[in-house]
Design a protein around this motif. Structure first.
Motif, PDB file in Angstrom:
ATOM      1  N   ASN A  67       0.883  -1.113   0.095  1.00  0.00           N
ATOM      2  CA  ASN A  67       0.072  -0.010  -0.113  1.00  0.00           C
ATOM      3  C   ASN A  67       0.990   1.191   0.041  1.00  0.00           C
ATOM      4  OD1 ASN A  67      -3.178  -0.741   0.706  1.00  0.00           O
ATOM      5  ND2 ASN A  67      -1.819  -2.183   1.371  1.00  0.00           N
ATOM      6  N   ALA A  68       0.368   2.494  -0.620  1.00  0.00           N
ATOM      7  CA  ALA A  68       1.191   3.715  -0.540  1.00  0.00           C
ATOM      8  C   ALA A  68       1.651   4.088   0.683  1.00  0.00           C
ATOM      9  CB  ALA A  68       0.405   4.700  -1.103  1.00  0.00           C
ATOM     10  N   PRO A  69       2.728   4.672   0.744  1.00  0.00           N
ATOM     11  CA  PRO A  69       3.358   5.235   2.062  1.00  0.00           C
ATOM     12  C   PRO A  69       2.613   6.140   3.044  1.00  0.00           C
ATOM     13  CG  PRO A  69       4.952   5.316   0.032  1.00  0.00           C
ATOM     14  CD  PRO A  69       3.571   5.005  -0.680  1.00  0.00           C
ATOM     15  N   PRO A  70       1.721   6.765   2.368  1.00  0.00           N
ATOM     16  CA  PRO A  70       0.968   7.484   3.310  1.00  0.00           C
ATOM     17  C   PRO A  70      -0.141   6.675   4.177  1.00  0.00           C
ATOM     18  CG  PRO A  70       0.829   8.596   1.328  1.00  0.00           C
ATOM     19  CD  PRO A  70       1.345   7.255   1.176  1.00  0.00           C
ATOM     20  N   THR A  71      -0.312   5.631   3.676  1.00  0.00           N
ATOM     21  CA  THR A  71      -1.406   4.704   4.489  1.00  0.00           C
ATOM     22  C   THR A  71      -0.988   4.155   5.610  1.00  0.00           C
ATOM     23  OG1 THR A  71      -1.035   2.589   3.113  1.00  0.00           O
ATOM     24  CG2 THR A  71      -2.395   4.278   2.083  1.00  0.00           C
ATOM     25  N   ALA A  72      -1.880   3.851   6.412  1.00  0.00           N
ATOM     26  CA  ALA A  72      -1.771   3.154   7.692  1.00  0.00           C
ATOM     27  C   ALA A  72      -1.077   1.760   7.342  1.00  0.00           C
ATOM     28  CB  ALA A  72      -2.717   2.817   8.484  1.00  0.00           C
ATOM     29  N   SER A  73      -1.337   1.032   6.408  1.00  0.00           N
ATOM     30  CA  SER A  73      -0.994  -0.259   5.817  1.00  0.00           C
ATOM     31  C   SER A  73       0.468  -0.475   5.480  1.00  0.00           C
ATOM     32  CB  SER A  73      -1.809  -0.820   4.859  1.00  0.00           C
ATOM     33  OG  SER A  73      -3.168  -0.993   5.187  1.00  0.00           O
ATOM     34  N   PHE A  74       1.089   0.707   5.034  1.00  0.00           N
ATOM     35  CA  PHE A  74       2.474   0.640   4.387  1.00  0.00           C
ATOM     36  C   PHE A  74       3.454   0.083   5.278  1.00  0.00           C
ATOM     37  CE2 PHE A  74       6.448   2.552   4.082  1.00  0.00           C
ATOM     38  CZ  PHE A  74       6.940   2.002   2.766  1.00  0.00           C
ATOM     39  N   ALA A  75       3.645   0.377   6.552  1.00  0.00           N
ATOM     40  CA  ALA A  75       4.708  -0.055   7.260  1.00  0.00           C
ATOM     41  C   ALA A  75       4.658  -1.680   7.694  1.00  0.00           C
ATOM     42  CB  ALA A  75       4.644   0.774   8.683  1.00  0.00           C
ATOM     43  N   ALA A  76       3.291  -2.093   7.864  1.00  0.00           N
ATOM     44  CA  ALA A  76       3.066  -3.347   7.898  1.00  0.00           C
ATOM     45  C   ALA A  76       3.309  -4.164   6.923  1.00  0.00           C
ATOM     46  CB  ALA A  76       1.565  -3.624   8.551  1.00  0.00           C
ATOM     47  N   ASP A  77       2.982  -3.718   5.588  1.00  0.00           N
ATOM     48  CA  ASP A  77       3.315  -4.543   4.498  1.00  0.00           C
ATOM     49  C   ASP A  77       4.697  -4.578   4.300  1.00  0.00           C
ATOM     50  OD1 ASP A  77       0.560  -4.380   3.692  1.00  0.00           O
ATOM     51  OD2 ASP A  77       0.903  -2.860   2.367  1.00  0.00           O
ATOM     52  N   VAL A  78       5.448  -3.561   4.419  1.00  0.00           N
ATOM     53  CA  VAL A  78       6.935  -3.688   4.026  1.00  0.00           C
ATOM     54  C   VAL A  78       7.449  -4.788   5.173  1.00  0.00           C
ATOM     55  CG1 VAL A  78       9.111  -2.520   3.978  1.00  0.00           C
ATOM     56  CG2 VAL A  78       7.053  -1.498   3.269  1.00  0.00           C
ATOM     57  N   ALA A  79       7.074  -4.676   6.715  1.00  0.00           N
ATOM     58  CA  ALA A  79       7.598  -5.512   7.600  1.00  0.00           C
ATOM     59  C   ALA A  79       7.471  -7.054   7.023  1.00  0.00           C
ATOM     60  CB  ALA A  79       6.989  -5.118   8.898  1.00  0.00           C
ATOM     61  N   ALA A  80       6.271  -7.114   6.473  1.00  0.00           N
ATOM     62  CA  ALA A  80       5.944  -8.675   6.056  1.00  0.00           C
ATOM     63  C   ALA A  80       6.524  -9.210   4.779  1.00  0.00           C
ATOM     64  CB  ALA A  80       4.202  -8.848   5.675  1.00  0.00           C
ATOM     65  N   LEU A  81       7.345  -8.348   4.154  1.00  0.00           N
ATOM     66  CA  LEU A  81       8.008  -8.388   2.999  1.00  0.00           C
ATOM     67  C   LEU A  81       8.937  -9.843   3.235  1.00  0.00           C
ATOM     68  CD1 LEU A  81       8.724  -5.399   1.185  1.00  0.00           C
ATOM     69  CD2 LEU A  81       7.071  -6.722   0.622  1.00  0.00           C
ATOM     70  N   PRO A  82       8.898 -10.864   2.194  1.00  0.00           N
ATOM     71  CA  PRO A  82       9.715 -12.152   2.592  1.00  0.00           C
ATOM     72  C   PRO A  82      10.949 -12.069   1.839  1.00  0.00           C
ATOM     73  CG  PRO A  82       8.014 -12.841   0.961  1.00  0.00           C
ATOM     74  CD  PRO A  82       7.684 -11.268   1.533  1.00  0.00           C
ATOM     75  N   ALA A  83      12.003 -12.749   2.016  1.00  0.00           N
ATOM     76  CA  ALA A  83      13.135 -12.912   1.197  1.00  0.00           C
ATOM     77  C   ALA A  83      12.751 -13.375  -0.269  1.00  0.00           C
ATOM     78  CB  ALA A  83      14.049 -13.897   2.063  1.00  0.00           C
TER      79      ALA A  83
END
Length: 279
Positions: A67-83
């Protein structure tokens, strides 16, 4: 990357089928393809989906759209990215501060250096696109649907309303030296419409296309790869120019057309695109 095929993270059946049509890369979508109430479930399934794709299809390029950086979901999305990802797709990029936020978040999650496909799909993003193609950005795409909605315009089949924005993004990508991917065609059953839209994108300078259905991948390859006839003409043009140069000639006439350096550059680029990696 002539085609970027999307599948929602909440549709594991579609995610598993991403490699079948042989796109340049497959994108597991956490953004528009996932309802707000299912974001957490999509993130939880992500690592298994990526691992499964890479296990069954080694070498397949897998990306994730967050999700786009300004959204509340962005940080959680990046934290969930796998290798194992090829790139992360970041939609609706609008300013350089967002790119800095993306770079910091990726580094904090252990993905420092991961390529970023930046979505240019808002009025502000199109206006400031040249400043958005640095830092972690390795590829960009133009998103017509979101752009027109943000602008307050009317989306039409002929895309006249996005010609300026579409051209501006392609031009900025060329100056920045990065690939640019063209807008989606949402009518998945109209192959002729996709071909016409892709042909126009190619004429504007795009190097590939976003795809929302597997059947569109082959159509994108058809549009963005030169035909055997085009390749043969390009090679013959270069050979004729080389022969003329040996005789001390500059501008030549080949097959009834004047040939000068810009045409030779285009011929070399066409051949290089056909002979490049993945072709």
């Amino acid at each position: 990357m002539r085609s970027l095929l999307f599948a929602p993270a909440v549709r594991p059946d579609l995610v598993a089928k991403l490699p079948r049509s042989r796109p340049g890369a497959g994108v597991i979508d956490l953004e528009d393809g996932v309802p707000e109430g299912r974001k957490d479930a999509a993130r939880a399934a992500l690592a298994g989906q990526v691992a499964g794709l890479l296990e069954r299809h080694p070498g397949f390029a897998v990306c994730v759209r967050v999700n786009a950086p300004p959204t509340a979901s962005f940080a959680a999305d990046v934290a969930a990215l796998p290798a194992g990802l090829t790139a992360v797709v970041v939609p609706k990029v609008e300013d350089a501060q967002q790119l800095e936020q993306v770079a910091r978040a990726l580094a904090a999650a252990g993905h420092d250096g991961l390529g970023v496909v930046a979505g240019i799909e808002t009025a502000r993003g199109v206006l400031d696109v040249r400043a958005l193609l640095g830092g972690p950005v390795t590829t960009a795409y133009f998103g017509a649907e979101d752009y027109v909605a943000d602008l307050g315009g009317v989306r039409t089949k002929h895309s006249t309303e996005v010609l300026y924005a579409r051209s501006r993004v392609a031009l900025a990508c060329r100056v920045a030296g990065i690939p640019c991917l063209d807008q989606v065609v949402v009518d998945i059953h109209d192959d002729d419409a996709f071909r016409a839209d892709a042909r126009q994108g190619r004429e504007l300078g795009y190097t590939g296309k976003l795809c929302v259905h597997p059947r569109q991948v082959a159509l994108a390859d058809e549009a963005f790869l030169p035909s055997p006839e085009q390749l043969a003409r390009a090679r013959a043009t270069l050979e004729a120019a080389a022969a003329a140069a040996r005789d001390g000639q500059g501008v030549i006439v080949f097959d009834g057309a004047m040939v000068d350096e810009p045409m030779l550059v285009a011929a070399r680029r066409l051949i290089a695109g056909a002979d490049g990696p993945g072709n």
